[in-house]
Motif scaffolding. Sequence first.
Motif, PDB file in Angstrom:
ATOM      1  N   SER A   1       0.847  -1.196   0.000  1.00 33.83           N
ATOM      2  CA  SER A   1       0.000   0.000   0.000  1.00 33.83           C
ATOM      3  C   SER A   1       0.877   1.238   0.000  1.00 33.83           C
ATOM      4  O   SER A   1       2.083   1.175   0.272  1.00 33.83           O
ATOM      5  N   ALA A   2       0.252   2.369  -0.327  1.00 35.61           N
ATOM      6  CA  ALA A   2       0.926   3.672  -0.324  1.00 35.61           C
ATOM      7  C   ALA A   2      -0.097   4.721   0.058  1.00 35.61           C
ATOM      8  O   ALA A   2      -1.309   4.502  -0.044  1.00 35.61           O
ATOM      9  N   THR A   3       0.405   5.874   0.521  1.00 37.04           N
ATOM     10  CA  THR A   3      -0.486   6.965   0.937  1.00 37.04           C
ATOM     11  C   THR A   3      -0.148   8.230   0.166  1.00 37.04           C
ATOM     12  O   THR A   3       1.023   8.491  -0.173  1.00 37.04           O
ATOM     13  N   TYR A   4      -1.188   9.015  -0.104  1.00 37.74           N
ATOM     14  CA  TYR A   4      -1.021  10.325  -0.720  1.00 37.74           C
ATOM     15  C   TYR A   4      -1.937  11.275   0.044  1.00 37.74           C
ATOM     16  O   TYR A   4      -3.165  11.196  -0.061  1.00 37.74           O
ATOM     17  N   HIS A   5      -1.331  12.149   0.856  1.00 41.41           N
ATOM     18  CA  HIS A   5      -2.077  13.019   1.766  1.00 41.41           C
ATOM     19  C   HIS A   5      -2.977  12.156   2.653  1.00 41.41           C
ATOM     20  O   HIS A   5      -2.486  11.302   3.394  1.00 41.41           O
ATOM     21  N   SER A   6      -4.265  12.307   2.569  1.00 37.87           N
ATOM     22  CA  SER A   6      -5.176  11.528   3.422  1.00 37.87           C
ATOM     23  C   SER A   6      -5.700  10.276   2.743  1.00 37.87           C
ATOM     24  O   SER A   6      -6.504   9.534   3.334  1.00 37.87           O
ATOM     25  N   LEU A   7      -5.232   9.981   1.500  1.00 40.93           N
ATOM     26  CA  LEU A   7      -5.727   8.816   0.752  1.00 40.93           C
ATOM     27  C   LEU A   7      -4.779   7.640   0.917  1.00 40.93           C
ATOM     28  O   LEU A   7      -3.566   7.781   0.713  1.00 40.93           O
ATOM     29  N   SER A   8      -5.347   6.489   1.244  1.00 43.34           N
ATOM     30  CA  SER A   8      -4.585   5.252   1.343  1.00 43.34           C
ATOM     31  C   SER A   8      -4.956   4.354   0.161  1.00 43.34           C
ATOM     32  O   SER A   8      -6.142   4.108  -0.099  1.00 43.34           O
ATOM     33  N   VAL A   9      -3.918   3.848  -0.570  1.00 42.46           N
ATOM     34  CA  VAL A   9      -4.112   3.024  -1.772  1.00 42.46           C
ATOM     35  C   VAL A   9      -3.436   1.680  -1.530  1.00 42.46           C
ATOM     36  O   VAL A   9      -2.210   1.625  -1.332  1.00 42.46           O
ATOM     37  N   SER A  10      -4.213   0.603  -1.553  1.00 42.21           N
ATOM     38  CA  SER A  10      -3.680  -0.761  -1.416  1.00 42.21           C
ATOM     39  C   SER A  10      -3.968  -1.524  -2.707  1.00 42.21           C
ATOM     40  O   SER A  10      -5.034  -1.369  -3.318  1.00 42.21           O
ATOM     41  N   VAL A  11      -3.005  -2.369  -3.124  1.00 38.60           N
ATOM     42  CA  VAL A  11      -3.109  -3.146  -4.363  1.00 38.60           C
ATOM     43  C   VAL A  11      -3.114  -4.619  -4.002  1.00 38.60           C
ATOM     44  O   VAL A  11      -2.183  -5.106  -3.338  1.00 38.60           O
ATOM     45  N   GLU A  12      -4.148  -5.325  -4.430  1.00 37.60           N
ATOM     46  CA  GLU A  12      -4.227  -6.767  -4.184  1.00 37.60           C
ATOM     47  C   GLU A  12      -3.833  -7.587  -5.411  1.00 37.60           C
ATOM     48  O   GLU A  12      -3.381  -8.726  -5.259  1.00 37.60           O
ATOM     49  N   ALA A  13      -3.976  -7.050  -6.616  1.00 41.03           N
ATOM     50  CA  ALA A  13      -3.594  -7.764  -7.843  1.00 41.03           C
ATOM     51  C   ALA A  13      -3.458  -6.755  -8.960  1.00 41.03           C
ATOM     52  O   ALA A  13      -4.077  -5.683  -8.940  1.00 41.03           O
ATOM     53  N   CYS A  14      -2.637  -7.105  -9.955  1.00 45.85           N
ATOM     54  CA  CYS A  14      -2.478  -6.280 -11.149  1.00 45.85           C
ATOM     55  C   CYS A  14      -2.213  -7.208 -12.329  1.00 45.85           C
ATOM     56  O   CYS A  14      -1.300  -8.055 -12.268  1.00 45.85           O
ATOM     57  N   VAL A  15      -3.006  -7.086 -13.362  1.00 47.26           N
ATOM     58  CA  VAL A  15      -2.870  -7.926 -14.555  1.00 47.26           C
ATOM     59  C   VAL A  15      -2.871  -7.027 -15.787  1.00 47.26           C
ATOM     60  O   VAL A  15      -3.444  -5.934 -15.784  1.00 47.26           O
ATOM     61  N   SER A  16      -2.211  -7.502 -16.842  1.00 46.65           N
ATOM     62  CA  SER A  16      -2.144  -6.758 -18.102  1.00 46.65           C
ATOM     63  C   SER A  16      -2.327  -7.727 -19.257  1.00 46.65           C
ATOM     64  O   SER A  16      -2.182  -8.943 -19.098  1.00 46.65           O
ATOM     65  N   ARG A  17      -2.637  -7.174 -20.409  1.00 46.65           N
ATOM     66  CA  ARG A  17      -2.798  -7.991 -21.604  1.00 46.65           C
ATOM     67  C   ARG A  17      -1.436  -8.436 -22.123  1.00 46.65           C
ATOM     68  O   ARG A  17      -0.493  -7.645 -22.183  1.00 46.65           O
ATOM     69  N   PRO A  18      -1.288  -9.700 -22.529  1.00 44.60           N
ATOM     70  CA  PRO A  18      -0.013 -10.132 -23.113  1.00 44.60           C
ATOM     71  C   PRO A  18       0.122  -9.617 -24.538  1.00 44.60           C
ATOM     72  O   PRO A  18      -0.761  -8.951 -25.082  1.00 44.60           O
ATOM     73  N   GLN A  19       1.248  -9.934 -25.148  1.00 43.21           N
ATOM     74  CA  GLN A  19       1.490  -9.528 -26.531  1.00 43.21           C
ATOM     75  C   GLN A  19       0.457 -10.170 -27.458  1.00 43.21           C
ATOM     76  O   GLN A  19      -0.157 -11.176 -27.111  1.00 43.21           O
ATOM     77  N   THR A  20       0.268  -9.552 -28.618  1.00 42.24           N
ATOM     78  CA  THR A  20      -0.708  -9.893 -29.660  1.00 42.24           C
ATOM     79  C   THR A  20      -2.115  -9.416 -29.316  1.00 42.24           C
ATOM     80  O   THR A  20      -2.996  -9.493 -30.167  1.00 42.24           O
ATOM     81  N   LEU A  21      -2.372  -8.901 -28.113  1.00 31.36           N
ATOM     82  CA  LEU A  21      -3.680  -8.371 -27.746  1.00 31.36           C
ATOM     83  C   LEU A  21      -3.572  -6.864 -27.520  1.00 31.36           C
ATOM     84  O   LEU A  21      -2.488  -6.330 -27.286  1.00 31.36           O
ATOM     85  N   ALA A  22      -4.711  -6.187 -27.595  1.00 35.92           N
ATOM     86  CA  ALA A  22      -4.720  -4.741 -27.367  1.00 35.92           C
ATOM     87  C   ALA A  22      -4.257  -4.428 -25.952  1.00 35.92           C
ATOM     88  O   ALA A  22      -4.640  -5.102 -24.990  1.00 35.92           O
ATOM     89  N   ALA A  23      -3.419  -3.401 -25.818  1.00 33.55           N
ATOM     90  CA  ALA A  23      -2.831  -3.066 -24.519  1.00 33.55           C
ATOM     91  C   ALA A  23      -3.908  -2.637 -23.532  1.00 33.55           C
ATOM     92  O   ALA A  23      -4.776  -1.821 -23.849  1.00 33.55           O
ATOM     93  N   ASP A  24      -3.859  -3.204 -22.335  1.00 33.80           N
ATOM     94  CA  ASP A  24      -4.783  -2.846 -21.266  1.00 33.80           C
ATOM     95  C   ASP A  24      -4.202  -3.376 -19.959  1.00 33.80           C
ATOM     96  O   ASP A  24      -3.344  -4.260 -19.943  1.00 33.80           O
ATOM     97  N   ALA A  25      -4.660  -2.818 -18.858  1.00 38.85           N
ATOM     98  CA  ALA A  25      -4.207  -3.226 -17.527  1.00 38.85           C
ATOM     99  C   ALA A  25      -5.361  -3.056 -16.560  1.00 38.85           C
ATOM    100  O   ALA A  25      -6.227  -2.191 -16.744  1.00 38.85           O
ATOM    101  N   GLY A  26      -5.362  -3.890 -15.526  1.00 44.64           N
ATOM    102  CA  GLY A  26      -6.380  -3.812 -14.484  1.00 44.64           C
ATOM    103  C   GLY A  26      -5.765  -4.086 -13.126  1.00 44.64           C
ATOM    104  O   GLY A  26      -4.856  -4.917 -13.002  1.00 44.64           O
ATOM    105  N   ALA A  27      -6.241  -3.378 -12.114  1.00 42.44           N
ATOM    106  CA  ALA A  27      -5.727  -3.538 -10.751  1.00 42.44           C
ATOM    107  C   ALA A  27      -6.901  -3.639  -9.786  1.00 42.44           C
ATOM    108  O   ALA A  27      -7.900  -2.907  -9.925  1.00 42.44           O
ATOM    109  N   LEU A  28      -6.758  -4.536  -8.826  1.00 41.32           N
ATOM    110  CA  LEU A  28      -7.729  -4.670  -7.745  1.00 41.32           C
ATOM    111  C   LEU A  28      -7.264  -3.794  -6.592  1.00 41.32           C
ATOM    112  O   LEU A  28      -6.250  -4.075  -5.940  1.00 41.32           O
TER     113      LEU A  28
END
Length: 228
Positions: free
Chosen positions: A70-97
Motif C-alpha cells: 500500500s501507499a499513501t497520498y495526503h489523506s488517501l490510502s491506496v492498497s493493491v491486491e492484484a495487477c494484470v495486463s494484456r499479453p502480446q498480440t492483444l490490445a494493450a490494457d491493464a487492471g488492478a484490484l
Amino acid sequence: MMKRHPAKALLCGAAGALLLGSAPVRAATGVAPPAMYPATTWQGQSQAVVRVLDRLDAHLELLTIPVGGSATYHSLSVSVEACVSRPQTLAADAGALLHLKDSSDPQRPPFDSWMLAQEPSVATYGSPLYDVRVVSCAGTPTAPQAGPLPVVKAPVLASAEVPVEEGGDAPASQPGSASGGSVPLAPDSHNPIPLAPPSGAAPSLAPAAPAQPSGQPLPPPEADPGLE
C-alpha cells in the motif's frame, strides 16, 4: 502544362502487359494465420502504477505500488491486491484490484473493486477530493501466467492447381465431344465443309446467284405510258 505522348503510353502499357504475362504462375499454398492469445488472457505482474489527482490544486502523483502493499497520498490510502495486463498480440490494457480509503472523509465507504486502464468509467472512486486511475502494471511476471502462444498450423488446400480464370495454366488435354471423341480445332482438309446442302435436304435461305448473261443483246426497255 505537361504534354501527353499517347505513343509512349501505349508502348509502356504493352511492355507492362508483356512483363506480367511472362511472370511464372505458382501453385496456391496455404498460409498459417498469426498466432494470437485468446481474448480472455491476462498476465499477472508484481507492481501497479496508479495515478492520483488532487482536485484542490490539480496536482498529479504517480504511485508505483507492489502487489500486496500500500501507499499513501495526503489523506488517501491506496492498497493493491492484484495487477494484470494484456499479453502480446492483444490490445494493450491493464487492471488492478484496489482498496481505497480517505481518512479525511470517514462517511464515505472504502472502495474495493477492479479498475481498468482503458475503461476507466467502468469503476470509479467517487471522491470529491481525489481522482484515482490505473495507468499500467510493472515489475516481474507473476500468476496468472499467459503461457506460450498457441501453435497455429497452415491450412491444407484440397487442390494446389490455380484456376484458369485466376491466371493458371489450361489443361493439356482438350475436352471431348458429347460422343466421347476429341473435338478438332480445324476442319479436315481431306473432307472440306460443303457450301450447299445435299439433294433432299432443306432448301437454303441464301438468295440464288444471278444468271450469267448470254451472247444475245438484251431487248430495249418498253416505254412508260405515264411519261408520254
